[in-house]
Scaffold this active site. Structure first.
Site, PDB file in Angstrom:
ATOM      1  N   CYS A 235     -20.985   8.007  38.448  1.00  0.00           N
ATOM      2  CA  CYS A 235     -21.011   8.686  37.154  1.00  0.00           C
ATOM      3  C   CYS A 235     -20.097   9.886  37.273  1.00  0.00           C
ATOM      4  O   CYS A 235     -19.754  10.302  38.380  1.00  0.00           O
ATOM      5  CB  CYS A 235     -22.414   9.204  36.838  1.00  0.00           C
TER       6      CYS A 235
ATOM      7  N   ARG B 241     -15.215   6.877  35.956  1.00  0.00           N
ATOM      8  CA  ARG B 241     -16.386   6.801  36.833  1.00  0.00           C
ATOM      9  C   ARG B 241     -17.568   6.091  36.186  1.00  0.00           C
ATOM     10  O   ARG B 241     -18.597   5.882  36.824  1.00  0.00           O
ATOM     11  CB  ARG B 241     -16.820   8.204  37.268  1.00  0.00           C
TER      12      ARG B 241
ATOM     13  N   TRP C   6     -22.472   5.444  34.756  1.00  0.00           N
ATOM     14  CA  TRP C   6     -22.434   4.054  35.220  1.00  0.00           C
ATOM     15  C   TRP C   6     -23.862   3.751  35.644  1.00  0.00           C
ATOM     16  O   TRP C   6     -24.377   4.319  36.607  1.00  0.00           O
ATOM     17  CB  TRP C   6     -21.472   3.883  36.390  1.00  0.00           C
TER      18      TRP C   6
ATOM     19  N   ASN D 242     -25.135  12.551  39.408  1.00  0.00           N
ATOM     20  CA  ASN D 242     -24.380  11.388  39.879  1.00  0.00           C
ATOM     21  C   ASN D 242     -24.944  11.016  41.243  1.00  0.00           C
ATOM     22  O   ASN D 242     -24.917  11.847  42.155  1.00  0.00           O
ATOM     23  CB  ASN D 242     -22.893  11.740  39.994  1.00  0.00           C
ATOM     24  N   GLY D 243     -25.439   9.799  41.380  1.00  0.00           N
ATOM     25  CA  GLY D 243     -26.009   9.370  42.661  1.00  0.00           C
ATOM     26  C   GLY D 243     -27.320   8.659  42.426  1.00  0.00           C
ATOM     27  O   GLY D 243     -27.579   8.160  41.326  1.00  0.00           O
TER      28      GLY D 243
ATOM     29  N   LYS E 221      -9.423 -10.321  40.471  1.00  0.00           N
ATOM     30  CA  LYS E 221      -8.761  -9.745  39.288  1.00  0.00           C
ATOM     31  C   LYS E 221      -9.158 -10.512  38.035  1.00  0.00           C
ATOM     32  O   LYS E 221      -9.460  -9.921  37.012  1.00  0.00           O
ATOM     33  CB  LYS E 221      -7.234  -9.805  39.421  1.00  0.00           C
TER      34      LYS E 221
ATOM     35  N   GLU F  85     -12.820  -9.807  37.026  1.00  0.00           N
ATOM     36  CA  GLU F  85     -13.020  -8.444  36.520  1.00  0.00           C
ATOM     37  C   GLU F  85     -12.576  -8.279  35.076  1.00  0.00           C
ATOM     38  O   GLU F  85     -13.282  -7.681  34.278  1.00  0.00           O
ATOM     39  CB  GLU F  85     -12.148  -7.475  37.334  1.00  0.00           C
TER      40      GLU F  85
ATOM     41  N   HIS G 254     -14.890 -28.331  53.004  1.00  0.00           N
ATOM     42  CA  HIS G 254     -16.201 -28.069  53.606  1.00  0.00           C
ATOM     43  C   HIS G 254     -17.262 -27.711  52.561  1.00  0.00           C
ATOM     44  O   HIS G 254     -18.303 -27.182  52.900  1.00  0.00           O
ATOM     45  CB  HIS G 254     -16.076 -26.963  54.660  1.00  0.00           C
TER      46      HIS G 254
ATOM     47  N   LYS H 136     -14.493   2.674  37.770  1.00  0.00           N
ATOM     48  CA  LYS H 136     -13.373   2.741  38.708  1.00  0.00           C
ATOM     49  C   LYS H 136     -13.844   3.139  40.104  1.00  0.00           C
ATOM     50  O   LYS H 136     -13.318   2.693  41.109  1.00  0.00           O
ATOM     51  CB  LYS H 136     -12.364   3.765  38.168  1.00  0.00           C
TER      52      LYS H 136
HETATM   53  O1  M6R Z   1     -11.476   3.284  45.274  1.00  0.00           O
HETATM   54  P1  M6R Z   1     -11.713   2.135  46.219  1.00  0.00           P
HETATM   55  O2  M6R Z   1     -10.454   1.519  46.676  1.00  0.00           O
HETATM   56  O3  M6R Z   1     -12.603   2.522  47.358  1.00  0.00           O
HETATM   57  O4  M6R Z   1     -12.488   1.074  45.362  1.00  0.00           O
HETATM   58  C1  M6R Z   1     -12.942  -0.105  45.951  1.00  0.00           C
HETATM   59  C2  M6R Z   1     -13.364  -1.111  44.907  1.00  0.00           C
HETATM   60  O5  M6R Z   1     -14.401  -0.598  44.134  1.00  0.00           O
HETATM   61  C3  M6R Z   1     -12.203  -1.492  43.988  1.00  0.00           C
HETATM   62  O6  M6R Z   1     -11.121  -1.996  44.702  1.00  0.00           O
HETATM   63  C4  M6R Z   1     -12.655  -2.539  42.973  1.00  0.00           C
HETATM   64  O7  M6R Z   1     -12.955  -3.735  43.612  1.00  0.00           O
HETATM   65  C5  M6R Z   1     -11.577  -2.702  41.906  1.00  0.00           C
HETATM   66  N1  M6R Z   1     -12.172  -2.657  40.614  1.00  0.00           N
HETATM   67  C6  M6R Z   1     -10.795  -3.955  42.054  1.00  0.00           C
HETATM   68  O8  M6R Z   1      -9.877  -4.154  41.046  1.00  0.00           O
END
Ligand code: M6R
Length: 604
Positions: free
Chosen positions: A2, A27, A74, A98-99, A483, A486, A502, A602
């Site tokens: 958050c 966030r 979030w 946040n947490g 990708k 997401e 397999h 993010k």
């Molecule tokens: O900021 P970070 O690289 O530590 O984030 C890791 C993942 O949360 C991040 O790569 C996530 O999987 C992305 N949304 C992928 O597009």
């Protein structure tokens, strides 16, 4: 997780908190809210969904005051509705968090025994009740904070304000980040420097266990032992500009197109373009004697680590292990003394990665990080920091951070290979010379104007999509599937092509799209056999390959995308681009919220 913001000063805070929250929306965007103190009373405005909804709510009413806190959520505990939106209020106290408060259930029950029932499903509300209870019992803010922090467990960045003390903002940090920006007769708090850089560039970071009493003129910071402590004031590098999409429809599209440029910057920061000399930051160990490298990361950064494993093992002959950050510390990993652990994170704030890093440090590892945000917690807690110069990545789906991570990791593997004598100078030059061409090779793919329309229409109406790759491009199959999931919400899976037989091949039926990441490399013959196996089961193939590969396989594929030929060690960087574009164009066909896909944030 958050984003949180607080301002204390002499002018109205509401719009400025909103503006800072906009810089933190990456966030989380499940709900948002702001509280101020007005005429000795807590005032509050909240809305479910994105900040634009809160902005509308704010326009409908008046929320004024010269002290305030804000939150963009979030969701962890409780559905994303208005009731569960922060700030949470109890009595004369308002809290943003946040947490995760790990012992919130037990605290809830203790309150229930006293007849105090929580109004929300969140873990945060107990904090507001505890603070209110302590203040009503006559504690001053400092005593209240000490009592509160000895009672709660978990990870938190907290901002608290109370109507009875409208001249102080209270803050605490454990595991979740919190920064203070020092203004002129005003103080600002936020989850990161980016949120505050437009308000003041003078930033200090709270360390783990710190808490603070903040007035408009000063921040008094205490450590875990409740001793007053100085935290240095730095001038932040974070941009004070408001990000914009320029000529692009989405940040994801913009960031995909920025790759030639930011890859060029990143490479030039490690390799002198005239002499070809590679310079890496100093390490607290000699790469010559490194017994093992452990790489830990999450999501897309984890896939960068998987590619790097091939590079470090093949080019530098360093035994390399790659771990998912959320698993690492729970499996009691064997960490060799004097080994090095490398943590890859775009944000430098992913909690699992940070916790894994702390675990590795506690177990005697040399800590290297590879981050895009140099002031992040992960960077600040590292022995050596490697940077990607991707610039702010706004889209939740990571693109340019990934390819700049790959550029850095390959440069590092080549350099270490040369130092260790496992890579000839000739081979090193051939890889690095080809790498310097990467920006123009990627730019050429854009100007080729490939037709993504028909394939993305097809993918957009598919239930499942399979991505296959072998060897060094197996992680690119995984990244392609991630990708697509997401941003388009289509079920996609990436597999090592040879693994299909397999089990996963059972998923194939007539018409299922299979994306083959298949440069003409040492794995190509094997990959072609796997492609034929998929075809035999009715799959329709999207072939990503080069001239030689396409010559051999084009008849088997329904859609063909031609990539330039590069040194095989470089193909994961090059082939990242078509898988990003496939996901982006498919999401556009589906009309999803590309930059802020549902349920994601993010930085988590
Ligand atoms: O900021 P970070 O690289 O530590 O984030 C890791 C993942 O949360 C991040 O790569 C996530 O999987 C992305 N949304 C992928 O597009």
């Amino acid at each position: 997780m958050c984003g949180i913001v607080g301002i204390i000063g002499t002018e109205s805070v509401t719009q400025r908190i909103l503006a800072a929250l906009k810089r933190l929306e990456y966030r989380g965007y499940d709900s948002a809210g702001i509280s101020t103190i007005n005429k000795q009373k807590i005032a509050r405005c909240r809305a479910a969904g994105k900040l634009s909804n809160l902005e509308q709510e704010l326009n409908n009413g008046t929320l004024s005051g010269t002290i305030g806190i804000g939150h963009t959520r979030w969701a962890t505990h409780g559905v994303p509705n208005v009731e569960n939106a922060h700030p949470h209020v109890a009595g004369k106290v308002a809290v943003v968090h946040n947490g995760i408060i790990e012992n919130y259930q037990q605290l809830k029950e203790e309150f229930a025994d006293k007849g105090v029932l929580m109004q929300t499903e969140t873990d945060t509300e107990v904090v507001a009740h505890l603070a209110s209870q302590y203040l009503e019992a006559g504690m001053q803010p400092t005593e209240m904070m000490q009592a509160l922090l000895s009672k709660i467990r978990g990870a938190f960045a907290l901002l608290i304000m109370t109507a009875d003390h409208p001249d102080v903002l209270l803050a605490a940090r454990k595991s979740s980040p919190l920064a203070i920006a020092h203004g002129d007769g005003e103080m600002f708090l936020g989850s990161d420097a980016l949120a505050l850089a437009h308000l003041s560039r003078k930033i200090s970071y709270l360390e783990d266990g710190d808490w603070a009493i903040i007035t408009k003129d000063e921040a008094k910071i205490y450590n875990l032992e409740n001793e007053v402590i100085d935290r240095p004031i730095l001038i932040t590098e974070a941009s004070d500009k408001t990000p914009d999409k320029g000529k692009y429809r989405h940040y994801m599209e913009k960031e995909i197109h920025e790759q030639p440029e930011v890859i060029g910057y990143t490479l030039a920061s490690y390799r002198n373009p005239t002499t070809g000399k590679i310079t890496l930051p100093d390490f607290a160990f000699s790469p010559l004697k490194l017994p093992k490298l452990t790489i830990v990361a999450a999501g897309t950064s984890f896939y960068a680590g998987m590619v790097a494993k091939y590079w470090f093992e093949k080019l530098a002959r360093i035994p390399t292990e790659v771990d998912i950050a959320s698993e690492f510390r729970y499996r009691n990993p064997v960490l060799i003394e004097n080994g090095a652990s490398l943590f890859i994170s775009q944000s430098g704030e992913s909690l699992d990665t940070l916790m894994a890093q702390r675990y590795a440090r506690d177990n005697g590892q040399n800590i290297i990080s590879l981050v895009n945000v140099p002031e992040s917690t992960i960077a600040r807690e590292s022995d050596t920091v490697l940077r990607t110069l991707a610039g702010p990545e706004i889209s939740v789906a990571s693109t340019k951070a990934f390819t700049t991570q790959l550029i850095t990791l390959l440069t590092m593997a080549v350099h270490w290979g040369q130092l260790r004598g496992t890579l000839s100078d000739e081979m090193a030059s051939s890889i690095m010379d080809n790498l310097t061409e990467m920006p123009s090779l990627l730019a050429a793919i854009f100007s080729d104007d490939l037709d993504w329309g028909s394939v993305s229409k097809e993918l957009a109406s598919s239930r499942d999509v399979i991505y296959l790759g072998r060897g060094i491009n197996f992680p690119i199959a995984l990244e392609g599937a991630l990708k697509l999931k997401e941003v388009s919400y289509i079920h996609a899976e990436g597999y090592a092509a040879g693994e299909m037989k397999h089990g996963p091949i059972a998923l194939l039926e007539k018409g299922v799209p299979v994306v083959m990441v298949a440069p003409h490399d040492e794995w190509f013959e094997k990959t072609s056999s796997n492609l034929k196996e998929a075809l035999a089961r009715g799959a329709r193939v999207v072939l990503l390959s080069d001239d030689k590969g396409i010559e051999k396989l084009h008849e088997a594929a329904t859609w063909v995308f031609r990539m330039p030929e590069v040194h095989q060690m470089l193909t994961p960087i090059l082939y990242s681009l078509p898988v990003q574009l496939l996901a982006y164009h498919t999401a556009r066909q589906k009309g999803t919220e590309i930059d802020q896909p549902r349920n994601l944030a993010k930085s988590v």
